[in-house]
Design a protein around this motif. Structure first.
Motif, PDB file in Angstrom:
ATOM      1  N   ARG A  27       0.834  -1.209   0.000  1.00 44.03           N
ATOM      2  CA  ARG A  27       0.000   0.000   0.000  1.00 44.03           C
ATOM      3  C   ARG A  27       0.872   1.263   0.000  1.00 44.03           C
ATOM      4  O   ARG A  27       0.578   2.232  -0.694  1.00 44.03           O
ATOM      5  N   GLY A  28       1.928   1.233   0.771  1.00 47.48           N
ATOM      6  CA  GLY A  28       2.839   2.378   0.814  1.00 47.48           C
ATOM      7  C   GLY A  28       3.503   2.630  -0.519  1.00 47.48           C
ATOM      8  O   GLY A  28       3.665   3.783  -0.939  1.00 47.48           O
ATOM      9  N   LEU A  31       1.032   4.216  -2.860  1.00 50.45           N
ATOM     10  CA  LEU A  31       0.846   5.614  -2.493  1.00 50.45           C
ATOM     11  C   LEU A  31       2.045   6.474  -2.904  1.00 50.45           C
ATOM     12  O   LEU A  31       1.873   7.573  -3.426  1.00 50.45           O
ATOM     13  N   HIS A  34       1.943   7.093  -6.578  1.00 51.04           N
ATOM     14  CA  HIS A  34       0.910   8.085  -6.866  1.00 51.04           C
ATOM     15  C   HIS A  34       1.407   9.496  -6.558  1.00 51.04           C
ATOM     16  O   HIS A  34       1.211  10.410  -7.363  1.00 51.04           O
ATOM     17  N   LEU A  35       2.038   9.664  -5.415  1.00 53.36           N
ATOM     18  CA  LEU A  35       2.544  10.986  -5.048  1.00 53.36           C
ATOM     19  C   LEU A  35       3.607  11.463  -6.035  1.00 53.36           C
ATOM     20  O   LEU A  35       3.663  12.649  -6.369  1.00 53.36           O
ATOM     21  N   SER A  66      -7.035  13.158  -4.866  1.00 49.41           N
ATOM     22  CA  SER A  66      -6.494  12.019  -5.608  1.00 49.41           C
ATOM     23  C   SER A  66      -5.849  11.004  -4.668  1.00 49.41           C
ATOM     24  O   SER A  66      -5.971   9.794  -4.872  1.00 49.41           O
ATOM     25  N   THR A  67      -5.198  11.479  -3.614  1.00 53.10           N
ATOM     26  CA  THR A  67      -4.564  10.567  -2.667  1.00 53.10           C
ATOM     27  C   THR A  67      -5.622   9.765  -1.906  1.00 53.10           C
ATOM     28  O   THR A  67      -5.469   8.552  -1.718  1.00 53.10           O
ATOM     29  N   VAL A  70      -6.934   7.054  -4.202  1.00 53.36           N
ATOM     30  CA  VAL A  70      -6.001   5.933  -4.319  1.00 53.36           C
ATOM     31  C   VAL A  70      -6.024   5.087  -3.051  1.00 53.36           C
ATOM     32  O   VAL A  70      -6.022   3.858  -3.117  1.00 53.36           O
ATOM     33  N   MET A  71      -6.078   5.719  -1.899  1.00 53.33           N
ATOM     34  CA  MET A  71      -6.107   4.966  -0.648  1.00 53.33           C
ATOM     35  C   MET A  71      -7.382   4.124  -0.526  1.00 53.33           C
ATOM     36  O   MET A  71      -7.330   2.974  -0.098  1.00 53.33           O
ATOM     37  N   ALA A  74      -7.188   1.141  -3.194  1.00 57.22           N
ATOM     38  CA  ALA A  74      -5.896   0.442  -3.302  1.00 57.22           C
ATOM     39  C   ALA A  74      -6.074  -1.053  -3.567  1.00 57.22           C
ATOM     40  O   ALA A  74      -5.347  -1.629  -4.385  1.00 57.22           O
TER      41      ALA A  74
END
Length: 91
Positions: A27-28, A31, A34-35, A66-67, A70-71, A74
Motif C-alpha cells: 500500500r505504501g 501511495l 501516486h505521489l 487524488s490521494t 487511491v487509498m 488500493a
C-alpha cells in the motif's frame, strides 16, 4: 516509469510485480508512486495565474482528493494490476 503510469511490464518482470503488489508495504509503494506522479500535476496547478492562496488551495485539493481516492481503491488497483500481468490476486 511505465509501470507507475499503469502500463504492463514485460513478462520477465512478472516476479517483481508479484513482489511489489503482495509483499509487506504494498500500500505504501502504491501511495508513493501516486505521489510521484501527482507532484508535477500539483506544481502545474500551483503555477496557474491566480492569487497565491488560490493556487495553493487548488494544488492541495487535487493532491488530497487524488490521494484519498487511491487509498480507498488500493485493493481494487492491486487486483487489476496483478490480473494485468497475468497473476492471481491473493484471496
Amino acid at each position: 516509469m511505465r509501470y507507475a503510469l499503469g502500463f504492463r511490464l514485460p513478462p520477465q518482470n512478472r516476479e517483481w510485480v508479484r513482489h511489489d503488489l503482495t509483499d509487506a508495504g504494498w500500500r505504501g509503494r502504491i501511495l508513493l508512486r501516486h505521489l510521484g506522479l501527482m507532484a508535477p500535476v500539483c506544481a502545474a496547478f500551483a503555477a496557474l495565474p491566480a492569487e497565491g492562496w488560490a493556487r495553493v488551495a487548488v494544488a492541495l485539493l487535487v493532491l488530497v482528493a487524488s490521494t484519498l481516492t487511491v487509498m480507498i481503491s488500493a485493493d481494487d488497483l492491486r487486483r487489476a494490476r496483478l490480473r494485468q500481468h497475468g497473476l492471481e490476486p491473493p484471496g
